[in-house]
Design a protein around this motif. Structure first.
Motif, short mmCIF file in Angstrom:
data_model
loop_
_atom_site.label_atom_id
_atom_site.label_comp_id
_atom_site.label_asym_id
_atom_site.label_seq_id
_atom_site.Cartn_x
_atom_site.Cartn_y
_atom_site.Cartn_z
N THR A 198 37.57 24.84 44.17
CA THR A 198 38.02 25.99 43.39
C THR A 198 37.42 27.31 43.88
N GLU A 199 36.78 27.28 45.01
CA GLU A 199 36.07 28.46 45.50
C GLU A 199 36.98 29.68 45.63
N ALA A 200 38.18 29.50 46.14
CA ALA A 200 39.09 30.63 46.32
C ALA A 200 39.43 31.31 45.00
N THR A 201 39.60 30.51 43.94
CA THR A 201 39.90 31.08 42.63
C THR A 201 38.77 31.96 42.14
N PHE A 202 37.54 31.50 42.32
CA PHE A 202 36.39 32.24 41.80
C PHE A 202 36.05 33.46 42.65
N GLU A 203 36.68 33.61 43.79
CA GLU A 203 36.49 34.81 44.60
C GLU A 203 37.36 35.96 44.13
N ASN A 204 38.26 35.69 43.19
CA ASN A 204 39.17 36.71 42.66
C ASN A 204 38.65 37.20 41.30
N PRO A 205 38.09 38.42 41.23
CA PRO A 205 37.50 38.90 39.96
C PRO A 205 38.49 38.93 38.80
N ASP A 206 39.74 39.28 39.08
CA ASP A 206 40.73 39.31 38.01
C ASP A 206 41.01 37.92 37.48
N ARG A 207 41.06 36.94 38.37
CA ARG A 207 41.31 35.57 37.94
C ARG A 207 40.11 35.02 37.16
N VAL A 208 38.89 35.37 37.58
CA VAL A 208 37.70 34.93 36.84
C VAL A 208 37.69 35.53 35.44
N LYS A 209 38.07 36.79 35.32
CA LYS A 209 38.13 37.44 34.01
C LYS A 209 39.14 36.72 33.11
N TRP A 210 40.29 36.38 33.66
CA TRP A 210 41.31 35.65 32.90
C TRP A 210 40.78 34.29 32.45
N ILE A 211 40.09 33.58 33.34
CA ILE A 211 39.55 32.26 33.02
C ILE A 211 38.53 32.36 31.89
N GLU A 212 37.61 33.29 32.01
CA GLU A 212 36.54 33.40 31.01
C GLU A 212 37.06 33.84 29.66
N GLU A 213 38.16 34.60 29.65
CA GLU A 213 38.77 34.98 28.37
C GLU A 213 39.44 33.80 27.70
#
Length: 255
Positions: A198-213
């Motif tokens: 999942t490394e590529a997903t966590f390199e995307n700040p917008d995607r990380v924000k969406w996940i954490e929300e």
């Protein structure tokens, strides 16, 4: 004096365990948890070199572990390997692949690659292990590593979601068929877990924000979050659990 019930055991002493996708990430964590619980764990993946490193680390702790080079996407390879090295009392199928893209950009090649491993491979691996148990007249616990995305939709994940929804379907059907033989079939459905996968997903700040929300507990997962779940389903502690999904998603699918 009151007769108190006794807690069921989480021990896997005397149980032979097959874990696929075991060279890293969630698969390696599952193999470690089940070996620590006393299981005789066979770690399987396509890359034998990475497997050997993991096995060496486990045996150094006094755990029982061995290597099996196997490609889950190759049905014949799976059938031969399971027949030769089984029967396995416990299966943890953690082999999987994702090729994320907008649905309008999905290629037949990406579709086939995901389905061949996540669905076709998982189906025939579960079938092969079940056949070995039934031939030996033994009970067992078969666990497919699914995903929270087997219960919801996800951006750029139409093919991945399709593969995991299908895994949930055959898991329920097999649970009905194999239940009279005392063979349980379940899935574990993690949220986003930080692994090399999942490394590529966590390199995307917008995607990380969406996940954490979306995760109600406010944090992404680690492989350690899956270890207790797999030990529960593998052991006699879950002896009345079959045909269901254990969601380890921090509340993602609660609403």
């Amino acid at each position: 004096m009151i007769d108190l019930p006794t807690s069921p055991t989480f021990s896997l002493e005397g149980k032979k365990v097959l874990v696929t996708g075991a060279s890293s990430g969630i698969g390696l964590a599952c193999a470690s948890a089940l070996a620590e619980a006393g299981g005789d764990v066979v770690l399987a993946a396509r890359r034998a070199d990475k497997l050997q490193e993991a096995v060496d680390a486990m045996t150094a702790k006094g755990w029982n572990a061995s290597v099996l080079q196997m490609n889950v996407a190759d049905v014949l390879d799976v059938q031969v390997a399971v027949e030769k090295h089984g029967p396995f009392d416990v299966l943890v199928n953690s082999a999987g692949v994702a090729r994320h893209s907008p649905a309008l950009e999905t290629t037949p090649e990406d579709f086939d690659a995901v389905m061949n491993l996540n669905l076709r491979g998982a189906y025939f691996l579960t079938q092969a292990v079940a056949k070995g148990l039934i031939s030996a007249g033994r009970p067992g616990s078969l666990i497919n590593m699914s995903s929270q995305m087997a219960h919801v939709g996800g951006l750029d994940r139409a093919v991945y979601c399709a593969s995991k929804f299908a895994v949930e379907g055959f898991t329920k059907a097999m649970a009905l068929e194999f239940g009279p033989k005392q063979i349980r079939v379940n899935t574990i459905c993690p949220t986003f877990i930080r692994t090399p996968f999942t490394e590529a997903t966590f390199e995307n700040p917008d995607r990380v924000k969406w996940i954490e929300e979306k995760i109600k507990l406010g944090r992404t997962g680690t492989v350690e979050d899956i270890m207790g779940a797999v030990l529960y389903l593998a052991s006699d502690a879950s002896s009345l659990v079959t045909g269901t999904s254990l969601l380890v998603d921090g509340g993602w699918t609660a609403d």
